[in-house]
Write an enzyme that holds these catalytic residues in place. Structure first.
Site, PDB file in Angstrom:
ATOM      1  N   ASN A 134      47.223 -92.215 -46.884  1.00 37.26           N
ATOM      2  CA  ASN A 134      46.434 -92.879 -47.906  1.00 37.26           C
ATOM      3  C   ASN A 134      46.189 -91.866 -49.025  1.00 37.26           C
ATOM      4  O   ASN A 134      45.600 -90.820 -48.809  1.00 37.26           O
ATOM      5  CB  ASN A 134      45.115 -93.361 -47.287  1.00 37.26           C
ATOM      6  CG  ASN A 134      44.217 -94.065 -48.270  1.00 37.26           C
ATOM      7  OD1 ASN A 134      43.519 -93.425 -49.043  1.00 37.26           O
ATOM      8  ND2 ASN A 134      44.221 -95.382 -48.258  1.00 37.26           N
TER       9      ASN A 134
ATOM     10  N   CYS B 139      38.619 -97.111 -53.663  1.00 42.49           N
ATOM     11  CA  CYS B 139      37.479 -96.522 -52.954  1.00 42.49           C
ATOM     12  C   CYS B 139      36.209 -96.716 -53.777  1.00 42.49           C
ATOM     13  O   CYS B 139      36.138 -96.268 -54.916  1.00 42.49           O
ATOM     14  CB  CYS B 139      37.683 -95.033 -52.690  1.00 42.49           C
ATOM     15  SG  CYS B 139      36.254 -94.320 -51.848  1.00 42.49           S
TER      16      CYS B 139
ATOM     17  N   GLY C  67      40.305-106.205 -43.053  1.00 44.35           N
ATOM     18  CA  GLY C  67      38.922-106.563 -43.356  1.00 44.35           C
ATOM     19  C   GLY C  67      38.317-107.263 -42.145  1.00 44.35           C
ATOM     20  O   GLY C  67      38.506-108.453 -41.949  1.00 44.35           O
TER      21      GLY C  67
END
Lengths: 299, 250
Positions: free
Chosen positions: A97, A128, A241
């Site tokens: 990432n 972020c 999620g």
């Protein structure tokens, strides 16, 4: 039966870990063989070492949690020199990432990671919510998002997944913009901006006041957004999620996700990801599904 | 991750209780100062596990000393003998068990790891001095259980047990010790650490922060060390004060 393709990547199954919830994979090796996963997305990595935000960085909320870690990480140079040699033998897709505060920083990290033979992909984190500069700023504006993706595309030639924030009016607009700029895939959703107050102390729980909400509480929002994006772009979508079970993962696959990432649930059950792999296998057997791709995007 | 069986539960005053948990087979070795992450089942508003320090270890049983401080521990207090509880153990790294004349200082819920710690010293042939503090005698949840394993001293703010005052004011606190282990409220640990630093005595403190994962992955429970943010769950909970100058000052 569970194999899926994400651009040039072949995943042995659609289950990956979400960045920032699985360390570098090593932290979970005591619990199970992490190479059984389709992929491991390691901790967000920036151009320089970062200390992250002050404690307290976490607050428990109904069916979820807020965090404000703020991209604490060792920096890309230490990652390449010290972390990569330790994890490169893990027999699955190790995805880094990539995070930053400027286009130059994103490019620096991507360029260095491009040289690592056993890293077949990056997840470009333009979402972020816990850093003052950059981060989500790039992910909330379609032009900024396209600019950073275009710049990274020039220095990175392997698979680029772009991680999107839900904290926008139209996630579809951002997804289309990064697709046009050269992204190979998009992953969504990063955390939702939230806040919680300690009424006894009469102040926010987090040192940063606001933070990123994750966990089962965000899942319906994530499923909706993945469904919208999967119908609007041609590149493969990675859904995440609030996934905590095989049924949760299947929801995302059915609305169009080619693969999924499991995040906060790792904190409750460190073996949850491999249980989801087994659950998907079991689901396919029960429903006579020979290829998991047959149910992807059926809704 | 293991399903332990609750084989005993004792209420200790209003705020504290102990749970004795039995492992289904052979337990891994547990260092004094390590902790467990306990799943809180059946509470709809509790999402995360709760980190609880290990009070005592015997064969395939661990004893947890728990202070009821919020909704998670309140739910755990409802556990009964015969219930099953899912536990991740052992987590973190414990005390180093060094020194020939150690002082173990505990306050409040922080006395929890000191019993296993005292026993671990005994296993090395060392009998520690154990100094336990609290606002009142009732708030020192466990007392006599310690006596067998060392010289036992008390300090209470109301004078209801042992000497009146804080642990750092106890007449025996400034003794001839070659190592200090401390677990308790942060101001107490900082005061003990500052004293040890000044005296040149080696010292370890066991910190407590809110946690999520317990294995060093989420980076939520960090404390400020001289080497930057470190996870209390993984790099701690026990820290050598030589690396804690910043923490001590703030």
């Amino acid at each position: 039966m569970l194999e899926v393709k994400l651009d040039k990547l072949t995943l042995k199954n659609p289950v990956m870990t979400a960045s920032g919830t699985f360390g570098y994979g090593e932290e979970f090796a005591d619990f199970f063989d992490v190479s059984r996963l389709g992929g491991i997305v390691v901790k967000g990595t920036t151009g320089e070492r970062r200390q992250g935000n002050a404690y307290p960085r976490m607050a428990e909320t109904p069916s979820g949690m807020l965090n404000a870690v703020g991209l604490q990480n060792v920096g890309v140079e230490t990652f390449c020199k010290e972390v990569y040699p330790r994890i490169k033998e893990i027999d699955t897709n190790i995805i880094v990432n990539v995070s930053g505060s400027s286009i130059e920083e994103y490019c620096k990290v991507a360029e260095m990671v491009n040289e690592l033979e056993r890293i077949p992909a990056i997840e470009l984190n333009i979402s972020c919510p816990n850093v003052k500069k950059g981060g989500m700023g790039f992910g909330t504006d379609p032009n900024m998002a396209a600019q950073v993706v275009e710049a990274v595309r020039k220095v990175y030639d392997k698979t680029m997944i772009v991680k999107l924030t839900p904290n926008v009016t139209s996630v579809v607009e951002i997804a289309k913009s990064v697709e046009g700029a050269g992204a190979d895939s998009v992953s969504l959703i990063n955390t939702m901006l939230g806040m919680a107050v300690d009424v006894e102390k009469q102040k926010p729980y987090l040192s940063t006041i606001t933070g990123g909400l994750s966990g089962p509480c965000v899942k319906p929002v994530a499923v909706r957004m993945v469904w919208q994006v999967a119908h609007a772009v041609k590149i493969p979508v990675v859904g995440l999620g609030g996934i905590a079970s095989a049924a949760d993962a299947l929801e995302f696959l059915m609305v169009g996700a080619r693969a999924v990432e499991v995040g906060t649930a790792n904190f409750i059950d460190p073996t949850v990801t491999v249980k989801i792999v087994e659950g998907l296998q079991d689901y396919c057997e029960r429903h006579g599904i020979k290829d998991i791709n047959d149910i992807i995007g059926i809704i | 991750m293991t399903n332990f069986k609750v084989v005993d539960r004792q209420q200790l005053g209003k705020q504290y209780f102990t749970l004795t948990l039995e492992h289904p087979s052979k337990m891994e070795k547990i260092e004094a100062g390590q902790f467990v992450e306990v799943e809180v089942a059946g509470a709809k508003d509790v999402f995360l596990r709760r980190p609880i320090s290990i009070h005592d270890v015997e064969d395939n049983r661990i004893k947890l000393l728990v202070q009821v401080v919020g909704k998670g521990t309140r739910k755990l207090a409802e556990l009964k003998t015969g219930n099953t509880v899912n536990v991740i153990y052992p987590l973190g790294h414990g005390f180093s068990i060094t020194g020939q004349r150690p002082l173990l200082v505990g306050g409040g819920a922080g006395i929890a790891p000191l019993l296993h710690l005292a026993k671990s010293y005994n296993a090395k042939g060392v009998r520690p001095t154990i100094l336990l503090g609290g606002r009142t005698a009732e708030l020192i949840a466990v007392k006599e259980e310690f006596r067998e394993y060392g010289e036992l001293l008390f300090a209470t703010e109301d004078g209801s047990l042992g000497e009146k005052g804080l642990v750092t004011q106890h007449s025996r606190f400034a003794g001839d010790y070659d190592h200090i282990c401390c677990c308790g409220p942060t101001p107490m640990m900082k005061a003990v650490a500052r004293y040890a630093r000044e005296k040149g005595t080696s010292c370890e403190v066991s910190l407590e922060n809110m946690m999520a994962c317990g294995v060093g992955a989420c980076l939520c429970c960090v404390c400020d060390t001289d080497e930057g943010h470190k996870c209390v769950c993984k790099e701690g909970p026990v820290f050598d004060i030589r690396k804690m100058t910043k923490w001590m000052k703030n």
